[in-house]
Scaffold this motif. Structure first.
Motif, PDB file in Angstrom:
ATOM      1  N   MET A 138       0.847  -1.192   0.000  1.00  0.00           N
ATOM      2  CA  MET A 138       0.000   0.000   0.000  1.00  0.00           C
ATOM      3  C   MET A 138       0.886   1.247   0.000  1.00  0.00           C
ATOM      4  N   THR A 139       0.639   2.163  -0.893  1.00  0.00           N
ATOM      5  CA  THR A 139       1.498   3.340  -1.031  1.00  0.00           C
ATOM      6  C   THR A 139       1.140   4.383   0.008  1.00  0.00           C
ATOM      7  N   THR A 140       2.082   5.318   0.222  1.00  0.00           N
ATOM      8  CA  THR A 140       1.841   6.413   1.153  1.00  0.00           C
ATOM      9  C   THR A 140       0.669   7.260   0.694  1.00  0.00           C
ATOM     10  N   GLU A 141       0.559   7.480  -0.658  1.00  0.00           N
ATOM     11  CA  GLU A 141      -0.524   8.284  -1.214  1.00  0.00           C
ATOM     12  C   GLU A 141      -1.881   7.677  -0.889  1.00  0.00           C
ATOM     13  N   THR A 142      -1.972   6.318  -0.996  1.00  0.00           N
ATOM     14  CA  THR A 142      -3.222   5.631  -0.679  1.00  0.00           C
ATOM     15  C   THR A 142      -3.564   5.791   0.786  1.00  0.00           C
ATOM     16  N   ASN A 143      -2.551   5.660   1.652  1.00  0.00           N
ATOM     17  CA  ASN A 143      -2.777   5.833   3.080  1.00  0.00           C
ATOM     18  C   ASN A 143      -3.290   7.231   3.396  1.00  0.00           C
ATOM     19  N   LEU A 144      -2.674   8.231   2.761  1.00  0.00           N
ATOM     20  CA  LEU A 144      -3.088   9.603   2.989  1.00  0.00           C
ATOM     21  C   LEU A 144      -4.520   9.824   2.509  1.00  0.00           C
ATOM     22  N   SER A 145      -4.871   9.262   1.332  1.00  0.00           N
ATOM     23  CA  SER A 145      -6.224   9.408   0.797  1.00  0.00           C
ATOM     24  C   SER A 145      -7.241   8.758   1.721  1.00  0.00           C
ATOM     25  N   ARG A 146      -6.911   7.576   2.216  1.00  0.00           N
ATOM     26  CA  ARG A 146      -7.837   6.885   3.105  1.00  0.00           C
ATOM     27  C   ARG A 146      -8.004   7.656   4.409  1.00  0.00           C
ATOM     28  N   THR A 147      -6.903   8.183   4.918  1.00  0.00           N
ATOM     29  CA  THR A 147      -6.965   8.972   6.149  1.00  0.00           C
ATOM     30  C   THR A 147      -7.819  10.218   5.956  1.00  0.00           C
ATOM     31  N   SER A 148      -7.625  10.885   4.809  1.00  0.00           N
ATOM     32  CA  SER A 148      -8.416  12.088   4.525  1.00  0.00           C
ATOM     33  C   SER A 148      -9.897  11.771   4.388  1.00  0.00           C
ATOM     34  N   LEU A 149     -10.205  10.638   3.746  1.00  0.00           N
ATOM     35  CA  LEU A 149     -11.610  10.231   3.612  1.00  0.00           C
ATOM     36  C   LEU A 149     -12.231   9.959   4.976  1.00  0.00           C
ATOM     37  N   ILE A 150     -11.470   9.290   5.845  1.00  0.00           N
ATOM     38  CA  ILE A 150     -11.974   9.003   7.189  1.00  0.00           C
ATOM     39  C   ILE A 150     -12.240  10.297   7.941  1.00  0.00           C
ATOM     40  N   ARG A 151     -11.322  11.261   7.813  1.00  0.00           N
ATOM     41  CA  ARG A 151     -11.515  12.547   8.478  1.00  0.00           C
ATOM     42  C   ARG A 151     -12.732  13.282   7.916  1.00  0.00           C
ATOM     43  N   LEU A 152     -12.897  13.223   6.593  1.00  0.00           N
ATOM     44  CA  LEU A 152     -14.050  13.862   5.958  1.00  0.00           C
ATOM     45  C   LEU A 152     -15.348  13.261   6.470  1.00  0.00           C
ATOM     46  N   PHE A 153     -15.438  11.934   6.432  1.00  0.00           N
ATOM     47  CA  PHE A 153     -16.668  11.262   6.849  1.00  0.00           C
ATOM     48  C   PHE A 153     -16.932  11.463   8.339  1.00  0.00           C
ATOM     49  N   THR A 154     -15.879  11.460   9.135  1.00  0.00           N
ATOM     50  CA  THR A 154     -16.048  11.676  10.576  1.00  0.00           C
ATOM     51  C   THR A 154     -16.584  13.078  10.842  1.00  0.00           C
ATOM     52  N   GLY A 155     -16.022  14.069  10.135  1.00  0.00           N
ATOM     53  CA  GLY A 155     -16.492  15.437  10.305  1.00  0.00           C
ATOM     54  C   GLY A 155     -17.946  15.602   9.906  1.00  0.00           C
ATOM     55  N   VAL A 156     -18.310  15.037   8.757  1.00  0.00           N
ATOM     56  CA  VAL A 156     -19.692  15.139   8.288  1.00  0.00           C
ATOM     57  C   VAL A 156     -20.632  14.385   9.223  1.00  0.00           C
ATOM     58  N   ARG A 157     -20.207  13.209   9.671  1.00  0.00           N
ATOM     59  CA  ARG A 157     -21.047  12.412  10.587  1.00  0.00           C
ATOM     60  C   ARG A 157     -21.328  13.189  11.877  1.00  0.00           C
ATOM     61  N   ASN A 158     -20.334  13.876  12.383  1.00  0.00           N
ATOM     62  CA  ASN A 158     -20.520  14.664  13.612  1.00  0.00           C
ATOM     63  C   ASN A 158     -21.505  15.812  13.387  1.00  0.00           C
ATOM     64  N   ILE A 159     -21.433  16.440  12.214  1.00  0.00           N
ATOM     65  CA  ILE A 159     -22.362  17.533  11.901  1.00  0.00           C
ATOM     66  C   ILE A 159     -23.785  17.014  11.795  1.00  0.00           C
ATOM     67  N   VAL A 160     -23.941  15.858  11.142  1.00  0.00           N
ATOM     68  CA  VAL A 160     -25.273  15.248  11.021  1.00  0.00           C
ATOM     69  C   VAL A 160     -25.821  14.894  12.401  1.00  0.00           C
ATOM     70  N   ALA A 161     -24.956  14.345  13.260  1.00  0.00           N
ATOM     71  CA  ALA A 161     -25.378  14.000  14.623  1.00  0.00           C
ATOM     72  C   ALA A 161     -25.798  15.248  15.393  1.00  0.00           C
ATOM     73  N   ASN A 162     -25.048  16.329  15.225  1.00  0.00           N
ATOM     74  CA  ASN A 162     -25.404  17.593  15.884  1.00  0.00           C
ATOM     75  C   ASN A 162     -26.745  18.114  15.386  1.00  0.00           C
ATOM     76  N   GLN A 163     -26.968  17.989  14.071  1.00  0.00           N
ATOM     77  CA  GLN A 163     -28.233  18.432  13.491  1.00  0.00           C
ATOM     78  C   GLN A 163     -29.403  17.645  14.083  1.00  0.00           C
ATOM     79  N   LYS A 164     -29.258  16.343  14.207  1.00  0.00           N
ATOM     80  CA  LYS A 164     -30.325  15.513  14.766  1.00  0.00           C
ATOM     81  C   LYS A 164     -30.584  15.864  16.223  1.00  0.00           C
ATOM     82  N   GLN A 165     -29.514  16.163  16.967  1.00  0.00           N
ATOM     83  CA  GLN A 165     -29.671  16.531  18.367  1.00  0.00           C
ATOM     84  C   GLN A 165     -30.403  17.862  18.504  1.00  0.00           C
TER      85      GLN A 165
END
Length: 416
Positions: free
Chosen positions: A1-28
């Motif tokens: 697995m390349t460093t670029e792939t790791n970085l992309s996966r990490t960025s995607l996880i951060r993106l989804f985590t951020g959006v998930r938290n916003i959605v959770a806040n909206q529901k609350q």
């Protein structure tokens, strides 16, 4: 697995985590404000253009409406939607205006150069014969032939045609012909114009609690339909997407692929389950791909597939007849008159006795992202599939004698 792939996966996880938290806040926030209780949704009118959205808007716009606020709401509406190109709205006299929902302007004519007729969703006319035609499309896919052209031609010297959709989308050439938005008619949206207008109305109704809270509920409904949130959370979402812009663009470009795979798998299971339930006398098959409008399931009598009558379920795409609802019905494949259509009465058409399929008391629209979110859950998906199977089996059992009778008559005609 390349460093670029790791970085992309990490960025995607951060993106989804951020959006998930916003959605959770909206529901609350929705829970704390009591916004989950919404009279429009409870009464299954969330996407009911004819029985809910158009009458509600028309009453607010009407100076003689039951809100007892006179012309103030209409004035705010005109001020909200008006642009410099809307010449007919200059000096529009809202105090003398009449608001008429479902206004009949004559029989439909679609001949080139003579387009006229139909029903205007909301027609507003002032004492100087200047008018506003508001074409309301809570589901923009339900277009009629040359509809915008016909409405543009009515009182054309003094009429302003507004085409209202959730996102401010354009009508297709099927509806607008060669007319251009911004010149011959104007695009308005629930997301921007109606929300802004209702916010103005809300301030005017500050001392009228029932009116105020009803408008609030309708604003909440619009935010759900357009998938928008309050300004603070919207800013957080924008900042999150900007921080991971490349990853967000990648997700957007691949979202439809995931959506259609979900719907294709659902339809495939419906076909697999229906086949043994209906028995050997039927051939159950998929229609056009779920990426296309009207995507169906066909239920034909085995050995009689070359005759025009059968059962069907549509739309697994979310676009199609009846606002894109999911329904089961009897299908007249060529849309032409035959013994069956004569018995049904009226002009020959394609679908008959259509019956909407519901989930938790609400009509099913596969164009509704909120529903798709629920269908990711296997248990909810199975619940809907079970509903489709049950409703279809009951419908086929009820109308099987009707179609068999006419298929027999059609066969006699062919053999004769």
């Amino acid at each position: 697995m390349t460093t670029e792939t790791n970085l992309s996966r990490t960025s995607l996880i951060r993106l989804f985590t951020g959006v998930r938290n916003i959605v959770a806040n909206q529901k609350q926030i929705e829970k704390l404000k009591g916004e989950r209780f919404n009279i429009f949704r409870i009464l299954n009118m969330e996407r009911d253009e004819t029985a809910a959205h158009t009458p509600f808007l028309a009453n607010l716009l009407n100076p003689a409406g039951s809100h007892d606020m006179g012309a103030v709401f209409l004035r705010h509406f005109v001020e909200t939607v008006r642009t410099d190109k809307m010449d007919h709205l200059a000096g529009f006299d809202w105090n003398s205006a009449r608001v008429i929902p479902n206004y009949y302007i004559g029989p439909v004519v679609t001949t080139d150069g003579q387009e006229s007729g139909g029903y205007l969703d909301i027609y507003i006319k002032d004492g100087r014969e200047r008018s506003i035609t508001l074409e309301n499309k809570i589901d923009p896919h339900t277009e009629q032939k040359k509809q915008v052209v016909r409405y543009h031609n009515f009182n054309s010297a003094r009429n302003t045609v507004l085409y209202l959709t959730p996102e401010g989308s354009e009508p297709s050439s099927y509806s607008r012909g060669s007319l251009e938005p911004g010149t011959h008619f104007f695009l308005v949206s629930y997301k921007e114009h109606i929300t802004e207008w209702l916010s103005r109305c809300l301030r005017e109704a500050a001392d009228k609690p029932i009116l105020r809270e009803t408008i609030k509920q309708y604003i909440v409904l619009i935010k759900r339909i357009t998938m928008t949130t309050d300004d603070q959370l919207q800013q957080q979402l924008t900042e999150t997407l900007m921080a991971h812009f490349e990853e967000a663009a990648w997700v957007v470009n691949n979202f439809n692929k995931a959506k259609f795979e979900l719907l294709a798998n659902l339809r495939r299971e419906v076909v697999a389950r229906l086949t043994p339930v209906l028995g050997k006398g039927y051939k159950v098959s998929e229609g056009v791909p779920v990426t296309q409008k009207y995507a169906q399931v066909w239920i034909e009598f085995d050995g009689l597939q070359h005759y025009p009558l059968c059962f069907g379920i549509e739309s697994f795409n979310g676009e199609g007849n009846f606002g894109g609802r999911l329904y089961v019905g009897m299908f007249n494949q060529d849309g032409k008159e035959n013994s069956f259509t004569k018995e049904q009465g009226g002009r020959a058409k394609w679908w008959y006795q259509e019956r909407y399929i519901t989930l938790d008391g609400a009509d099913v629209f596969f164009s509704d992202n909120a529903l798709l979110v629920k269908l990711v859950d296997p248990a909810t998906r199975q619940l809907l599939i079970n509903r489709i199977i049950e409703e279809t089996k009951a419908f086929v059992d009820e109308y099987e004698p009707v179609l068999k009778k006419h298929l027999g008559l059609l066969a006699q005609v062919v053999e004769g």
